[in-house]
Design an enzyme around this catalytic site. Structure first.
Site, mmCIF file in Angstrom:
data_model
loop_
_atom_site.group_PDB
_atom_site.id
_atom_site.type_symbol
_atom_site.label_atom_id
_atom_site.label_comp_id
_atom_site.label_asym_id
_atom_site.label_seq_id
_atom_site.Cartn_x
_atom_site.Cartn_y
_atom_site.Cartn_z
ATOM 1 N N ARG A 148 7.736 -6.684 3.763
ATOM 2 C CA ARG A 148 6.719 -5.670 4.066
ATOM 3 C C ARG A 148 5.327 -6.257 3.994
ATOM 4 O O ARG A 148 5.015 -7.087 3.146
ATOM 5 C CB ARG A 148 6.827 -4.519 3.073
ATOM 6 C CG ARG A 148 5.758 -3.457 3.268
ATOM 7 C CD ARG A 148 5.918 -2.294 2.317
ATOM 8 N NE ARG A 148 5.496 -2.657 0.971
ATOM 9 C CZ ARG A 148 5.566 -1.815 -0.060
ATOM 10 N NH1 ARG A 148 6.054 -0.604 0.081
ATOM 11 N NH2 ARG A 148 5.155 -2.210 -1.246
ATOM 12 N N CYS A 190 1.326 -4.505 3.932
ATOM 13 C CA CYS A 190 0.613 -3.239 3.796
ATOM 14 C C CYS A 190 -0.872 -3.546 3.860
ATOM 15 O O CYS A 190 -1.370 -4.370 3.084
ATOM 16 C CB CYS A 190 0.967 -2.554 2.480
ATOM 17 S SG CYS A 190 0.198 -0.936 2.272
#
Length: 125
Positions: free
Chosen positions: A103, A105
């Protein structure tokens, strides 16, 4: 190499000249997904509501492609305010079983239609 357009009425229609997702070589690449309820066309208000709706929309797109959230290998999360990270992270964790995807972000200056969150994923079919 052949690419297939993925489209479903169970997620919001594209807001511009792009596809909800593209499948190629067994991989599904979604566009950024925002928290519009596809049944009403109305946006959710809070970061928690928008995050949950984003994941419901992502699930619908991935299912239309013959995949699912647990087949996700990479997510990119765009937040209007990084102070919402903890709230988003708690909801995010509840949508995956087993190993979490890779991920990124990032906080952004602005999202389409002034949404608070947008998420895109890459998943295997």
């Amino acid at each position: 190499m052949e690419k297939h357009v993925i489209a479903t009425e169970k997620a919001p229609a594209a807001l511009g000249p792009y596809s909800q997702a593209i499948e190629v070589n067994g991989m599904v690449y979604t566009s950024g997904v925002i928290g519009i309820d596809p049944a009403t066309g109305v946006a959710k208000d809070t970061i928690e509501e928008q995050t949950k709706q984003v994941f419901e929309n992502l699930k619908a797109v991935l299912e239309a492609a013959g995949s699912c959230l647990n087949n996700t290998v990479k997510t990119t999360v765009f937040l209007k305010d990084m102070n919402d990270f903890g709230k988003v992270n708690e909801i995010y964790a509840g949508y995956f079983e087993g190993a979490f995807p890779a991920r990124s972000c990032v906080e952004v200056a602005r999202l389409p239609k002034d949404f608070l969150i947008e998420i895109e994923v890459i998943a295997i079919k």
